[in-house]
Design a protein around this motif. Structure first.
Motif, mmCIF file in Angstrom:
data_model
loop_
_atom_site.group_PDB
_atom_site.id
_atom_site.type_symbol
_atom_site.label_atom_id
_atom_site.label_comp_id
_atom_site.label_asym_id
_atom_site.label_seq_id
_atom_site.Cartn_x
_atom_site.Cartn_y
_atom_site.Cartn_z
ATOM 1 N N ILE A 1 -86.365 -11.937 108.443
ATOM 2 C CA ILE A 1 -87.015 -12.746 109.465
ATOM 3 C C ILE A 1 -88.322 -13.306 108.899
ATOM 4 C CG2 ILE A 1 -88.227 -10.801 110.517
ATOM 5 C CD1 ILE A 1 -87.510 -12.145 113.256
ATOM 6 N N GLU A 2 -88.635 -14.510 109.332
ATOM 7 C CA GLU A 2 -89.869 -15.153 108.875
ATOM 8 C C GLU A 2 -90.963 -14.928 109.906
ATOM 9 O OE1 GLU A 2 -91.323 -19.394 106.999
ATOM 10 O OE2 GLU A 2 -89.393 -19.290 108.032
ATOM 11 N N ALA A 3 -92.130 -14.484 109.422
ATOM 12 C CA ALA A 3 -93.277 -14.239 110.289
ATOM 13 C C ALA A 3 -94.527 -14.172 109.431
ATOM 14 C CB ALA A 3 -93.092 -12.936 111.058
ATOM 15 N N GLU A 4 -95.679 -14.169 110.087
ATOM 16 C CA GLU A 4 -96.953 -14.079 109.361
ATOM 17 C C GLU A 4 -97.384 -12.632 109.132
ATOM 18 O OE1 GLU A 4 -98.742 -16.554 107.926
ATOM 19 O OE2 GLU A 4 -96.987 -17.766 108.438
ATOM 20 N N GLU B 1 -96.041 -9.501 114.215
ATOM 21 C CA GLU B 1 -95.284 -10.646 114.703
ATOM 22 C C GLU B 1 -93.778 -10.390 114.595
ATOM 23 O OE1 GLU B 1 -94.691 -15.383 113.735
ATOM 24 O OE2 GLU B 1 -96.524 -14.407 113.043
ATOM 25 N N VAL B 2 -93.366 -9.729 113.518
ATOM 26 C CA VAL B 2 -91.949 -9.362 113.360
ATOM 27 C C VAL B 2 -91.527 -8.474 114.525
ATOM 28 C CG1 VAL B 2 -90.288 -8.075 111.969
ATOM 29 C CG2 VAL B 2 -91.952 -9.567 110.850
ATOM 30 N N ARG B 3 -92.323 -7.445 114.798
ATOM 31 C CA ARG B 3 -91.994 -6.520 115.899
ATOM 32 C C ARG B 3 -91.945 -7.262 117.235
ATOM 33 N NH1 ARG B 3 -91.846 -1.267 114.524
ATOM 34 N NH2 ARG B 3 -92.738 -0.709 112.506
ATOM 35 N N MET C 1 -94.059 -16.039 105.393
ATOM 36 C CA MET C 1 -93.613 -14.870 104.677
ATOM 37 C C MET C 1 -92.264 -14.424 105.235
ATOM 38 S SD MET C 1 -97.001 -12.561 104.311
ATOM 39 C CE MET C 1 -98.021 -13.284 105.585
ATOM 40 N N ILE C 2 -91.493 -13.844 104.375
ATOM 41 C CA ILE C 2 -90.196 -13.314 104.784
ATOM 42 C C ILE C 2 -90.275 -11.789 104.750
ATOM 43 C CG2 ILE C 2 -87.719 -13.236 104.300
ATOM 44 C CD1 ILE C 2 -88.685 -16.046 104.968
ATOM 45 N N PHE C 3 -89.772 -11.177 105.816
ATOM 46 C CA PHE C 3 -89.744 -9.721 105.920
ATOM 47 C C PHE C 3 -88.304 -9.245 105.997
ATOM 48 C CE2 PHE C 3 -93.898 -10.874 107.464
ATOM 49 C CZ PHE C 3 -94.729 -9.852 107.048
ATOM 50 N N LYS C 4 -88.052 -8.078 105.414
ATOM 51 C CA LYS C 4 -86.754 -7.416 105.535
ATOM 52 C C LYS C 4 -86.949 -6.246 106.491
ATOM 53 C CE LYS C 4 -82.978 -5.448 102.835
ATOM 54 N NZ LYS C 4 -82.506 -5.154 101.459
ATOM 55 N N VAL C 5 -86.132 -6.201 107.528
ATOM 56 C CA VAL C 5 -86.246 -5.173 108.555
ATOM 57 C C VAL C 5 -85.039 -4.242 108.461
ATOM 58 C CG1 VAL C 5 -86.419 -4.727 111.030
ATOM 59 C CG2 VAL C 5 -87.433 -6.809 110.059
ATOM 60 N N ASP D 1 -91.899 -12.776 95.943
ATOM 61 C CA ASP D 1 -91.023 -13.855 95.468
ATOM 62 C C ASP D 1 -89.814 -13.344 94.695
ATOM 63 O OD1 ASP D 1 -92.658 -15.726 96.642
ATOM 64 O OD2 ASP D 1 -93.806 -16.108 94.818
ATOM 65 N N ALA D 2 -90.023 -12.373 93.798
ATOM 66 C CA ALA D 2 -88.924 -11.847 92.983
ATOM 67 C C ALA D 2 -87.877 -11.146 93.853
ATOM 68 C CB ALA D 2 -89.459 -10.894 91.918
ATOM 69 N N HIS D 3 -88.340 -10.340 94.802
ATOM 70 C CA HIS D 3 -87.414 -9.621 95.680
ATOM 71 C C HIS D 3 -86.654 -10.599 96.575
ATOM 72 C CE1 HIS D 3 -86.812 -5.753 98.253
ATOM 73 N NE2 HIS D 3 -85.711 -6.454 98.177
ATOM 74 N N LEU D 4 -87.336 -11.619 97.057
ATOM 75 C CA LEU D 4 -86.696 -12.623 97.893
ATOM 76 C C LEU D 4 -85.595 -13.348 97.118
ATOM 77 C CD1 LEU D 4 -86.493 -14.174 100.544
ATOM 78 C CD2 LEU D 4 -88.357 -15.643 99.733
ATOM 79 N N GLU D 5 -85.852 -13.714 95.886
ATOM 80 C CA GLU D 5 -84.833 -14.369 95.060
ATOM 81 C C GLU D 5 -83.642 -13.459 94.839
ATOM 82 O OE1 GLU D 5 -84.431 -17.536 94.110
ATOM 83 O OE2 GLU D 5 -86.176 -17.820 95.401
#
Length: 69
Positions: A25-28, A32-34, A1-5, A52-56
């Motif tokens: 950042i990629e994390a589960e 994990e991101v923190r 999964m991709i997270f936006k921080v 998926d839509a937001h990532l694109e």
């Protein structure tokens, strides 16, 4: 999964929208991101899991750079 921080560079800085920065950042999990960012001493405002839509959309914006932590 991709997270936006969303974050401030200085932990003692009060969050101000105009100075908020973001990274990807990629994390589960959010935890994990923190854990991956703990050594950077960032003032994390918000962590958003991207669908998926937001990532694109972010990839097309030209500002998308996936962090390696």
């Amino acid at each position: 999964m991709i997270f936006k921080v969303f974050y401030q560079e200085d932990q003692s800085e009060i969050p101000v929208r105009e100075r908020t920065k973001s990274l990807f950042i990629e994390a589960e999990t959010e935890r994990e991101v923190r854990n991956k960012l703990v050594d950077r001493k960032l003032n994390i405002e918000f962590i958003q899991k991207l669908d998926d839509a937001h990532l694109e959309y972010e990839k097309q914006s030209g500002n998308f750079v996936l962090e390696t932590a």
